[in-house]
Design an enzyme around this catalytic site. Sequence first.
Site, mmCIF file in Angstrom:
data_model
loop_
_atom_site.group_PDB
_atom_site.id
_atom_site.type_symbol
_atom_site.label_atom_id
_atom_site.label_comp_id
_atom_site.label_asym_id
_atom_site.label_seq_id
_atom_site.Cartn_x
_atom_site.Cartn_y
_atom_site.Cartn_z
ATOM 1 N N ASP A 78 52.919 75.642 32.255
ATOM 2 C CA ASP A 78 53.076 76.679 33.320
ATOM 3 C C ASP A 78 54.128 77.594 32.802
ATOM 4 O OD1 ASP A 78 53.265 76.048 36.533
ATOM 5 O OD2 ASP A 78 54.470 77.123 35.610
ATOM 6 N N GLY A 79 54.157 78.962 32.613
ATOM 7 C CA GLY A 79 55.750 79.582 32.373
ATOM 8 C C GLY A 79 56.917 79.423 33.674
ATOM 9 N N GLN A 100 41.300 77.299 37.930
ATOM 10 C CA GLN A 100 40.189 78.475 38.592
ATOM 11 C C GLN A 100 38.727 78.622 38.132
ATOM 12 O OE1 GLN A 100 42.922 81.487 37.604
ATOM 13 N NE2 GLN A 100 43.530 80.688 35.348
ATOM 14 N N ASP A 114 52.544 88.429 33.466
ATOM 15 C CA ASP A 114 51.891 88.887 33.339
ATOM 16 C C ASP A 114 50.392 87.248 34.334
ATOM 17 O OD1 ASP A 114 48.626 90.157 31.140
ATOM 18 O OD2 ASP A 114 48.827 90.709 32.886
ATOM 19 N N SER A 115 50.570 87.757 35.506
ATOM 20 C CA SER A 115 49.822 86.911 36.432
ATOM 21 C C SER A 115 48.561 87.221 37.238
ATOM 22 C CB SER A 115 51.176 86.008 36.918
ATOM 23 O OG SER A 115 51.091 86.599 38.577
ATOM 24 N N ASP A 137 47.654 86.949 41.119
ATOM 25 C CA ASP A 137 48.813 87.253 42.611
ATOM 26 C C ASP A 137 48.486 86.059 43.080
ATOM 27 O OD1 ASP A 137 45.164 89.642 43.646
ATOM 28 O OD2 ASP A 137 47.093 89.982 42.250
ATOM 29 N N ASP A 167 43.973 86.545 28.406
ATOM 30 C CA ASP A 167 42.596 87.456 27.555
ATOM 31 C C ASP A 167 43.310 87.978 26.497
ATOM 32 O OD1 ASP A 167 43.960 88.939 30.041
ATOM 33 O OD2 ASP A 167 44.544 90.275 28.366
ATOM 34 N N HIS A 169 48.184 97.246 30.511
ATOM 35 C CA HIS A 169 49.093 96.763 29.925
ATOM 36 C C HIS A 169 49.679 97.711 28.910
ATOM 37 C CE1 HIS A 169 44.786 93.792 29.767
ATOM 38 N NE2 HIS A 169 45.836 92.830 29.521
#
Length: 297
Positions: free
Chosen positions: A140-141, A34, A158-159, A161, A89, A65
């Site tokens: 990669d989760g 990205q 917590d991704s 979209d 983050d 959060h």
Amino acid sequence: MSDAGQWFAEPPIRGWQQRFQVRERLFVGDSPYQHVEVLDTVPFGRMLTLDGAAQTTEADEHVYHEMLVHVPLFQHPTPRRVLIIGGGDGGTLRRVLQHPVALAVNVEIDELVVRAAREHLPGISAGAFDDPRAQVIIGDGAHFLQETELRFDVILVDSTDPVGAAKALFSADFFRSARRALAPGGLYAMQSGSPLLQSAELAEVARALASVFPSVRTYLASIPAYPGVLWSFTLAARDGALELPPQAELERRLAASGIQTGYYTPEVHRAAFALPAFVAALVRGEPRVAGHPLPGR
Ligand code: SAM
């Protein structure tokens, strides 16, 4: 793209577009996943954007959060081992580590996000990446969940979209691998998008989760920097029904933790699950949702 000292516009979403006045562009970079920027904005302070979409800001990150983390971690009686997927983050990791957990594994696919956030948004992670209980994995989760032998009390997603690398995190296969990685009594929670602008995505998340977990409940929070402000999260229980703890019990758990919050309270915990009629209809999978404030959604 942002213009330092002028205005930064997010990509439009179904005819809705947000703009933020920018003081300075602090970071710009491209990873294999990205486009990453950190902007200093007039209304929200520093802001992380990914592919032009606002992700988190200094001013309101605590809302997102705290609600992604404290609702599941105060819902669970004894969360000790927590998995976070995404969250580069560090804001989710920081809130998890405020609880007396033994282990917090954070699997983030893009090391550029971690690097940009550590350097330009240090207040969001506030040292969490260096906590001895934290294990930060760049990967990669979805792949991690397929491979791990660990069992977690809480899994938090917590991704971004559901596009690109995050798309896999919204599938029934992924939810099945998450349920397998939960210990008995475990809880799964994820950000599930805007009930106003991402109705179909929210309805699909509720449907797919309900095909894997015995009990699924949506809850809401108001996040100023996000389009439409109203935002959803979805909580699922590995076993049995999701009953909200009594107010007094939530108050006891919060007091015992000593955690200071800016948005989460035991009252907010319980009230967040009280859904407006159109959201309740959405997550029940009703095709024509009466009362949706944006016609045609
Ligand atoms: N925490 C912020 C907020 O307040 O909404 C935003 C979410 S966080 C920045 C989203 C992260 O999910 C991004 O850093 C992205 O790289 C990561 N991500 C997307 N797909 C992923 C995957 N398949 N595995 C691990 N991390 C992923």
